[in-house]
Design a protein around this motif. Sequence first.
Motif, mmCIF file in Angstrom:
data_model
loop_
_atom_site.group_PDB
_atom_site.id
_atom_site.type_symbol
_atom_site.label_atom_id
_atom_site.label_comp_id
_atom_site.label_asym_id
_atom_site.label_seq_id
_atom_site.Cartn_x
_atom_site.Cartn_y
_atom_site.Cartn_z
ATOM 1 N N ASN A 159 0.818 -1.203 0.000
ATOM 2 C CA ASN A 159 0.000 0.000 0.000
ATOM 3 C C ASN A 159 0.850 1.251 0.000
ATOM 4 O O ASN A 159 1.975 1.253 0.473
ATOM 5 C CB ASN A 159 -0.977 0.007 1.179
ATOM 6 C CG ASN A 159 -0.272 0.014 2.508
ATOM 7 O OD1 ASN A 159 0.442 0.948 2.824
ATOM 8 N ND2 ASN A 159 -0.451 -1.021 3.305
ATOM 9 N N ILE A 160 0.253 2.288 -0.578
ATOM 10 C CA ILE A 160 0.844 3.621 -0.577
ATOM 11 C C ILE A 160 -0.176 4.546 0.070
ATOM 12 O O ILE A 160 -1.315 4.646 -0.389
ATOM 13 C CB ILE A 160 1.143 4.108 -2.007
ATOM 14 C CG1 ILE A 160 2.129 3.171 -2.705
ATOM 15 C CG2 ILE A 160 1.674 5.545 -1.978
ATOM 16 C CD1 ILE A 160 2.310 3.459 -4.177
ATOM 17 N N ALA A 161 0.223 5.196 1.135
ATOM 18 C CA ALA A 161 -0.637 6.137 1.830
ATOM 19 C C ALA A 161 -0.460 7.516 1.208
ATOM 20 O O ALA A 161 0.658 8.001 1.083
ATOM 21 C CB ALA A 161 -0.274 6.194 3.311
ATOM 22 N N ALA A 162 -1.555 8.124 0.804
ATOM 23 C CA ALA A 162 -1.520 9.487 0.283
ATOM 24 C C ALA A 162 -2.293 10.372 1.247
ATOM 25 O O ALA A 162 -3.412 10.039 1.649
ATOM 26 C CB ALA A 162 -2.140 9.539 -1.109
ATOM 27 N N ALA A 163 -1.666 11.466 1.649
ATOM 28 C CA ALA A 163 -2.292 12.374 2.601
ATOM 29 C C ALA A 163 -1.879 13.806 2.277
ATOM 30 O O ALA A 163 -0.976 14.031 1.488
ATOM 31 C CB ALA A 163 -1.893 12.007 4.028
ATOM 32 N N GLY A 164 -2.540 14.759 2.929
ATOM 33 C CA GLY A 164 -2.338 16.155 2.598
ATOM 34 C C GLY A 164 -1.329 16.905 3.433
ATOM 35 O O GLY A 164 -1.201 18.115 3.297
ATOM 36 N N SER A 165 -0.577 16.211 4.290
ATOM 37 C CA SER A 165 0.466 16.890 5.064
ATOM 38 C C SER A 165 1.527 15.873 5.461
ATOM 39 O O SER A 165 1.281 14.662 5.482
ATOM 40 C CB SER A 165 -0.114 17.542 6.328
ATOM 41 O OG SER A 165 -0.453 16.552 7.288
ATOM 42 N N ASP A 166 2.705 16.380 5.793
ATOM 43 C CA ASP A 166 3.787 15.499 6.235
ATOM 44 C C ASP A 166 3.421 14.780 7.528
ATOM 45 O O ASP A 166 3.770 13.614 7.713
ATOM 46 C CB ASP A 166 5.082 16.294 6.428
ATOM 47 C CG ASP A 166 5.679 16.762 5.106
ATOM 48 O OD1 ASP A 166 5.354 16.164 4.052
ATOM 49 O OD2 ASP A 166 6.471 17.721 5.130
#
Length: 93
Positions: free
Chosen positions: A27-34
């Motif tokens: 899986n690759i987690a994509a999110a809007g902040s570090d």
Amino acid sequence: EIVLVTAAAGATGLAVMWQQISSGQGNIAAAGSDEKCKLAMQRGAQSSVNYSQGSLKDAVRKLVGEGGVNVAIDMVGGDICLEALRRCMGWSV
């Protein structure tokens, strides 16, 4: 299979990633902040992408190559959803 999960640090995103981890899928987690990417990595994501810092497509392709991901699960909608589905998927016929 490699799964791209947007909003990966939210409750639903973390649940989806947990399911992927327990089934042995990547899986690759994509999110809007570090900070959110860090949380997803702490919870077992294999890789993370901060989609507020540039092209989601380019970041995913750096991780998996031109083949793209097998599955994209989106909880964000809008432009992020379109980019995940149109530009990050490895379409096969």
